[in-house]
Design a protein around this motif. Structure first.
Motif, PDB file in Angstrom:
ATOM      1  N   ILE A  62       0.888  -1.166   0.000  1.00  0.00           N
ATOM      2  CA  ILE A  62       0.000   0.000   0.000  1.00  0.00           C
ATOM      3  C   ILE A  62       0.925   1.215   0.000  1.00  0.00           C
ATOM      4  N   VAL A  63       0.812   2.066  -1.024  1.00  0.00           N
ATOM      5  CA  VAL A  63       1.715   3.221  -1.102  1.00  0.00           C
ATOM      6  C   VAL A  63       1.046   4.538  -0.719  1.00  0.00           C
ATOM      7  N   ASP A  64      -0.273   4.591  -0.822  1.00  0.00           N
ATOM      8  CA  ASP A  64      -0.972   5.823  -0.434  1.00  0.00           C
ATOM      9  C   ASP A  64      -2.412   5.467  -0.101  1.00  0.00           C
ATOM     10  N   GLU A  65      -2.957   6.132   0.889  1.00  0.00           N
ATOM     11  CA  GLU A  65      -4.313   5.815   1.321  1.00  0.00           C
ATOM     12  C   GLU A  65      -5.119   7.098   1.496  1.00  0.00           C
ATOM     13  N   LEU A  66      -6.355   7.043   1.052  1.00  0.00           N
ATOM     14  CA  LEU A  66      -7.297   8.147   1.210  1.00  0.00           C
ATOM     15  C   LEU A  66      -8.420   7.688   2.125  1.00  0.00           C
ATOM     16  N   THR A  67      -8.710   8.447   3.129  1.00  0.00           N
ATOM     17  CA  THR A  67      -9.860   8.139   3.972  1.00  0.00           C
ATOM     18  C   THR A  67     -10.854   9.275   3.805  1.00  0.00           C
ATOM     19  N   PRO A  68     -12.040   8.960   3.304  1.00  0.00           N
ATOM     20  CA  PRO A  68     -13.013  10.032   3.089  1.00  0.00           C
ATOM     21  C   PRO A  68     -13.460  10.643   4.404  1.00  0.00           C
ATOM     22  N   SER A  69     -13.532  11.937   4.406  1.00  0.00           N
ATOM     23  CA  SER A  69     -13.990  12.648   5.591  1.00  0.00           C
ATOM     24  C   SER A  69     -15.513  12.658   5.578  1.00  0.00           C
ATOM     25  N   PRO A  70     -16.151  12.271   6.682  1.00  0.00           N
ATOM     26  CA  PRO A  70     -17.616  12.270   6.714  1.00  0.00           C
ATOM     27  C   PRO A  70     -18.202  13.683   6.635  1.00  0.00           C
ATOM     28  N   ASP A  71     -17.409  14.700   6.974  1.00  0.00           N
ATOM     29  CA  ASP A  71     -17.891  16.077   6.958  1.00  0.00           C
ATOM     30  C   ASP A  71     -17.884  16.682   5.558  1.00  0.00           C
ATOM     31  N   LEU A  72     -17.028  16.171   4.690  1.00  0.00           N
ATOM     32  CA  LEU A  72     -16.876  16.773   3.366  1.00  0.00           C
ATOM     33  C   LEU A  72     -17.636  15.996   2.302  1.00  0.00           C
ATOM     34  N   LYS A  73     -18.095  16.702   1.317  1.00  0.00           N
ATOM     35  CA  LYS A  73     -18.733  16.083   0.154  1.00  0.00           C
ATOM     36  C   LYS A  73     -17.672  15.974  -0.925  1.00  0.00           C
ATOM     37  N   MET A  74     -16.802  14.989  -0.814  1.00  0.00           N
ATOM     38  CA  MET A  74     -15.722  14.870  -1.788  1.00  0.00           C
ATOM     39  C   MET A  74     -16.068  13.832  -2.844  1.00  0.00           C
ATOM     40  N   ASP A  75     -15.592  14.079  -4.045  1.00  0.00           N
ATOM     41  CA  ASP A  75     -15.768  13.138  -5.140  1.00  0.00           C
ATOM     42  C   ASP A  75     -14.634  12.118  -5.034  1.00  0.00           C
ATOM     43  N   CYS A  76     -14.937  10.986  -4.440  1.00  0.00           N
ATOM     44  CA  CYS A  76     -13.912   9.981  -4.150  1.00  0.00           C
ATOM     45  C   CYS A  76     -13.236   9.470  -5.412  1.00  0.00           C
ATOM     46  N   ARG A  77     -14.007   9.227  -6.463  1.00  0.00           N
ATOM     47  CA  ARG A  77     -13.425   8.724  -7.714  1.00  0.00           C
ATOM     48  C   ARG A  77     -12.442   9.733  -8.307  1.00  0.00           C
ATOM     49  N   ALA A  78     -12.828  10.993  -8.286  1.00  0.00           N
ATOM     50  CA  ALA A  78     -11.956  12.030  -8.843  1.00  0.00           C
ATOM     51  C   ALA A  78     -10.679  12.160  -8.013  1.00  0.00           C
ATOM     52  N   GLU A  79     -10.814  12.151  -6.702  1.00  0.00           N
ATOM     53  CA  GLU A  79      -9.647  12.249  -5.822  1.00  0.00           C
ATOM     54  C   GLU A  79      -8.698  11.065  -6.040  1.00  0.00           C
ATOM     55  N   LEU A  80      -9.278   9.874  -6.141  1.00  0.00           N
ATOM     56  CA  LEU A  80      -8.469   8.682  -6.341  1.00  0.00           C
ATOM     57  C   LEU A  80      -7.798   8.694  -7.715  1.00  0.00           C
ATOM     58  N   GLY A  81      -8.533   9.143  -8.728  1.00  0.00           N
ATOM     59  CA  GLY A  81      -7.964   9.254 -10.073  1.00  0.00           C
ATOM     60  C   GLY A  81      -6.789  10.220 -10.109  1.00  0.00           C
ATOM     61  N   PHE A  82      -6.924  11.329  -9.423  1.00  0.00           N
ATOM     62  CA  PHE A  82      -5.843  12.314  -9.352  1.00  0.00           C
ATOM     63  C   PHE A  82      -4.622  11.724  -8.647  1.00  0.00           C
ATOM     64  N   LEU A  83      -4.863  11.030  -7.539  1.00  0.00           N
ATOM     65  CA  LEU A  83      -3.777  10.406  -6.784  1.00  0.00           C
ATOM     66  C   LEU A  83      -3.067   9.342  -7.630  1.00  0.00           C
ATOM     67  N   GLU A  84      -3.841   8.575  -8.381  1.00  0.00           N
ATOM     68  CA  GLU A  84      -3.253   7.551  -9.252  1.00  0.00           C
ATOM     69  C   GLU A  84      -2.365   8.191 -10.319  1.00  0.00           C
ATOM     70  N   LYS A  85      -2.832   9.287 -10.921  1.00  0.00           N
ATOM     71  CA  LYS A  85      -2.019   9.979 -11.930  1.00  0.00           C
ATOM     72  C   LYS A  85      -0.707  10.479 -11.330  1.00  0.00           C
ATOM     73  N   LEU A  86      -0.771  11.013 -10.112  1.00  0.00           N
ATOM     74  CA  LEU A  86       0.451  11.485  -9.447  1.00  0.00           C
ATOM     75  C   LEU A  86       1.453  10.348  -9.265  1.00  0.00           C
ATOM     76  N   TRP A  87       0.978   9.205  -8.816  1.00  0.00           N
ATOM     77  CA  TRP A  87       1.877   8.066  -8.604  1.00  0.00           C
ATOM     78  C   TRP A  87       2.401   7.505  -9.921  1.00  0.00           C
ATOM     79  N   LEU A  88       1.564   7.503 -10.953  1.00  0.00           N
ATOM     80  CA  LEU A  88       2.036   7.038 -12.267  1.00  0.00           C
ATOM     81  C   LEU A  88       3.145   7.951 -12.788  1.00  0.00           C
ATOM     82  N   GLU A  89       2.969   9.264 -12.611  1.00  0.00           N
ATOM     83  CA  GLU A  89       4.011  10.210 -13.030  1.00  0.00           C
ATOM     84  C   GLU A  89       5.290  10.013 -12.222  1.00  0.00           C
ATOM     85  N   LYS A  90       5.142   9.775 -10.933  1.00  0.00           N
ATOM     86  CA  LYS A  90       6.312   9.636 -10.059  1.00  0.00           C
ATOM     87  C   LYS A  90       7.089   8.344 -10.348  1.00  0.00           C
TER      88      LYS A  90
END
Length: 134
Positions: free
Chosen positions: A77-105
């Protein structure tokens, strides 16, 4: 007793699953496969199951797994996202962005890994147009 079981089941279902990025590392040559999942433990389990059953969609990774055996691979496991219950975050978009960052790195392509480069929208459209002309 039934009510307690129902409550436990409901609590379990409402518990947010860890999301994130994982690697399957070939310990012999250090090649990696980078993956992402909205349910990280489930995604890792799915890849293990596919590899153990010879049905992984990445044929190169599957071939190395078959040849070298599971003992020569590690799941990390190289990176983990835990959704905040207080925020209305787009989990798929956040995860997609994180994946792109790791692919670039990591650049896990060719000799360095098992991932395939994703085509840009423009390249995909060019290839579709070329097929139609054929």
């Amino acid at each position: 007793m039934k009510e307690a079981n129902k409550r436990l089941k409901k609590d379990y279902q409402q518990t947010p699953r860890p999301m994130g990025i994982f690697l399957i590392r070939n310990n012999r040559n250090d090649k990696v496969f980078l993956g992402a999942g909205l349910d990280l433990p489930g995604a890792v389990n799915r890849h293990k199951f596919q590899l153990n059953n010879g049905s992984h969609p990445n044929k190169e990774l599957q071939a190395d797994w078959n040849q070298l055996g599971s003992d020569n691979f590690a799941f990390e496991i190289v990176d983990e996202l835990t959704p905040s219950p207080d925020l209305k975050m787009d989990c798929r978009a956040e995860l997609g962005f994180l994946e792109k960052l790791w692919l670039e790195k990591l650049q896990p392509y060719g000799e360095r890994g098992y991932n395939q480069r994703r085509l840009s929208r423009a390249e995909l459209l060019r290839r579709m147009a070329a097929k139609e002309r054929e």
